[in-house]
Design a protein around this motif. Sequence first.
Motif, mmCIF file in Angstrom:
data_model
loop_
_atom_site.group_PDB
_atom_site.id
_atom_site.type_symbol
_atom_site.label_atom_id
_atom_site.label_comp_id
_atom_site.label_asym_id
_atom_site.label_seq_id
_atom_site.Cartn_x
_atom_site.Cartn_y
_atom_site.Cartn_z
ATOM 1 N N ALA A 279 14.746 21.313 -6.714
ATOM 2 C CA ALA A 279 15.517 21.579 -7.928
ATOM 3 C C ALA A 279 14.639 21.472 -9.168
ATOM 4 C CB ALA A 279 16.705 20.617 -8.025
ATOM 5 N N ASN A 280 13.711 20.514 -9.164
ATOM 6 C CA ASN A 280 12.800 20.331 -10.293
ATOM 7 C C ASN A 280 11.517 21.149 -10.166
ATOM 8 O OD1 ASN A 280 14.577 18.599 -11.508
ATOM 9 N ND2 ASN A 280 13.466 16.730 -10.994
ATOM 10 N N LYS A 281 11.399 21.888 -9.074
ATOM 11 C CA LYS A 281 10.224 22.718 -8.815
ATOM 12 C C LYS A 281 8.937 21.896 -8.798
ATOM 13 C CE LYS A 281 12.312 26.921 -10.677
ATOM 14 N NZ LYS A 281 12.196 28.047 -11.642
ATOM 15 N N VAL A 282 9.016 20.751 -8.120
ATOM 16 C CA VAL A 282 7.844 19.898 -7.894
ATOM 17 C C VAL A 282 7.647 19.795 -6.388
ATOM 18 C CG1 VAL A 282 6.771 17.659 -8.262
ATOM 19 C CG2 VAL A 282 8.290 18.609 -10.006
ATOM 20 N N PHE A 283 6.526 20.314 -5.908
ATOM 21 C CA PHE A 283 6.291 20.417 -4.476
ATOM 22 C C PHE A 283 5.062 19.620 -4.060
ATOM 23 C CE2 PHE A 283 8.625 24.070 -5.919
ATOM 24 C CZ PHE A 283 9.591 24.276 -4.929
ATOM 25 N N ALA A 284 5.176 18.982 -2.896
ATOM 26 C CA ALA A 284 4.075 18.223 -2.281
ATOM 27 C C ALA A 284 3.469 17.179 -3.210
ATOM 28 C CB ALA A 284 3.000 19.182 -1.792
ATOM 29 N N ILE B 49 0.863 -1.179 0.000
ATOM 30 C CA ILE B 49 0.000 0.000 0.000
ATOM 31 C C ILE B 49 0.900 1.229 0.000
ATOM 32 C CG2 ILE B 49 -1.657 1.389 1.304
ATOM 33 C CD1 ILE B 49 -2.819 -1.228 2.408
ATOM 34 N N VAL B 50 0.709 2.077 -0.977
ATOM 35 C CA VAL B 50 1.395 3.361 -1.014
ATOM 36 C C VAL B 50 0.398 4.413 -0.532
ATOM 37 C CG1 VAL B 50 2.494 5.092 -2.490
ATOM 38 C CG2 VAL B 50 2.928 2.655 -2.873
ATOM 39 N N TYR B 51 0.824 5.275 0.386
ATOM 40 C CA TYR B 51 -0.086 6.256 0.981
ATOM 41 C C TYR B 51 0.592 7.624 1.032
ATOM 42 C CZ TYR B 51 2.807 5.674 5.150
ATOM 43 O OH TYR B 51 3.879 5.636 6.014
ATOM 44 N N SER B 52 -0.203 8.655 1.241
ATOM 45 C CA SER B 52 0.313 10.016 1.372
ATOM 46 C C SER B 52 0.376 10.387 2.846
ATOM 47 C CB SER B 52 -0.587 11.000 0.626
ATOM 48 O OG SER B 52 -0.638 10.692 -0.748
ATOM 49 N N ALA B 53 1.423 11.118 3.220
ATOM 50 C CA ALA B 53 1.611 11.474 4.620
ATOM 51 C C ALA B 53 2.007 12.938 4.750
ATOM 52 C CB ALA B 53 2.681 10.587 5.258
ATOM 53 N N ASP C 28 4.502 21.613 2.156
ATOM 54 C CA ASP C 28 5.372 21.112 1.086
ATOM 55 C C ASP C 28 6.029 19.800 1.473
ATOM 56 O OD1 ASP C 28 4.777 23.316 -0.464
ATOM 57 O OD2 ASP C 28 6.482 24.484 0.266
ATOM 58 N N HIS C 29 5.755 19.328 2.702
ATOM 59 C CA HIS C 29 6.317 18.055 3.174
ATOM 60 C C HIS C 29 5.473 16.860 2.734
ATOM 61 C CE1 HIS C 29 9.179 20.209 5.675
ATOM 62 N NE2 HIS C 29 8.188 20.910 6.193
ATOM 63 N N TYR C 30 4.326 17.122 2.140
ATOM 64 C CA TYR C 30 3.454 16.048 1.650
ATOM 65 C C TYR C 30 4.274 15.083 0.791
ATOM 66 C CZ TYR C 30 -1.298 14.427 0.363
ATOM 67 O OH TYR C 30 -2.478 13.726 0.212
ATOM 68 N N PRO D 29 10.568 3.078 6.696
ATOM 69 C CA PRO D 29 10.859 4.180 7.621
ATOM 70 C C PRO D 29 11.004 5.554 6.981
ATOM 71 C CG PRO D 29 12.816 2.848 7.262
ATOM 72 C CD PRO D 29 11.681 2.108 6.620
ATOM 73 N N GLU D 30 11.220 5.611 5.669
ATOM 74 C CA GLU D 30 11.440 6.890 4.997
ATOM 75 C C GLU D 30 10.431 7.083 3.867
ATOM 76 O OE1 GLU D 30 13.545 9.094 6.013
ATOM 77 O OE2 GLU D 30 14.534 7.816 7.507
ATOM 78 N N PRO D 31 10.180 8.322 3.462
ATOM 79 C CA PRO D 31 9.296 8.544 2.308
ATOM 80 C C PRO D 31 9.927 7.978 1.045
ATOM 81 C CG PRO D 31 10.392 10.586 2.941
ATOM 82 C CD PRO D 31 10.689 9.587 4.020
ATOM 83 N N ILE D 32 9.093 7.536 0.116
ATOM 84 C CA ILE D 32 9.617 6.945 -1.121
ATOM 85 C C ILE D 32 9.432 7.867 -2.333
ATOM 86 C CG2 ILE D 32 9.330 4.566 -0.314
ATOM 87 C CD1 ILE D 32 6.708 4.443 -1.905
ATOM 88 N N PHE D 33 8.772 9.016 -2.128
ATOM 89 C CA PHE D 33 8.562 9.990 -3.209
ATOM 90 C C PHE D 33 8.223 11.307 -2.531
ATOM 91 C CE2 PHE D 33 6.109 11.433 -7.123
ATOM 92 C CZ PHE D 33 7.173 11.319 -8.008
ATOM 93 N N LYS D 34 8.990 12.361 -2.804
ATOM 94 C CA LYS D 34 8.806 13.602 -2.051
ATOM 95 C C LYS D 34 9.174 14.819 -2.888
ATOM 96 C CE LYS D 34 13.426 13.150 -0.001
ATOM 97 N NZ LYS D 34 14.206 13.055 1.270
#
Length: 337
Positions: A264-269, A220-224, A230-232, A255-260
């Motif tokens: 640098a690429n100006k992609v937030f949350a 299960i991949v989820y959003s946190a 911007d930490h989404y 234990p760590e986020p897998i996509f954040k």
Amino acid sequence: MKKTLTLLLTMAAGILHAQENTFTNPLLPSGADPFSFYKDGYYYYTHTTASSVDLWKTRSLADLKTAEHKTIYRPPSGTPFSKHLWAPEIHFLQGKWYAYFAADSGKNEGHRMYVLENASADPMSGEWTFKGRVADPSDKWAIDGNLFEYKKQLYMIWSGWAGDKDERQSIYIAKMKNPWTIEGKRIMLSTPEHEWEKSGQKVVVNEGPQALMHEGKLMIVYSASGCWTDHYALGLLRFSGKGSPMDSAAWTKHPEPIFKTNTANKVFAPGHNSFFQSPDGKEDWILYHANNAPGLGCGGKRSPRMQRFSWSKDGMPVFGEPVVEGAVLARPGESTK
């Protein structure tokens, strides 16, 4: 002169061919919580509009901007589900189409999940009927329902509150008796515990769960963290494969986020994702929303994007970094399965 004209025509044809085989993000100017379902050569796509449930039909998600589009449901006013329609999903289950969404009467504490049904072969036609509320016996605040089948059993996962206060969103799972009825009690699989899932917020969040299968293994991949920050980011739960998915002890949280966020690429949350395969069934893709500047939060600036991902040797999805807007990417493979 003739050779020059031929060369120019050849170059133009080459450029056109390259354009036909590539795309750029975002897929649409705006659209949070993107989801798609593939059937009989078409992708049926939906995202949050807040006031209705809308569908797009396309051969390729790269063509969403020109895809057939239809509002399939607009709730009557003055009902418990008339406002704040969030995170719709469409599924073809047991011979019929079902569209799930969360909604309330105007107050967030009233959010619950609901389902529509359509017996037509094409969900863009036929009649969508309101089937009712989808709830476990506790009937607590609930959003972001996602359905999946594992070993011939249908399950729903969603984000909910333990009680009646907006303090903490957790991921729950329940068995489904049928596509519109939860069977038995819900079980909590994940609640915010790591700092990256909290980001110093008073209200802490696990939401947007999406089942992902790979080589028979369930994840299960989820959003946190709050979508207003911007930490989404995306997190991962892995099922051991032993016993039942209803056993919370059989799940392990990465234990760590897998996509954040990638500044640098100006992609937030980047978050509230879903998954799909290319039409030829050979490529795995992630579909997600993100902002293109910091501090934009949960508003209408979020836009749908997609990119291909791979797998590590130990079966972990490898999403890499969210790609910069405008980057030219190869379209999903389009040969016939």
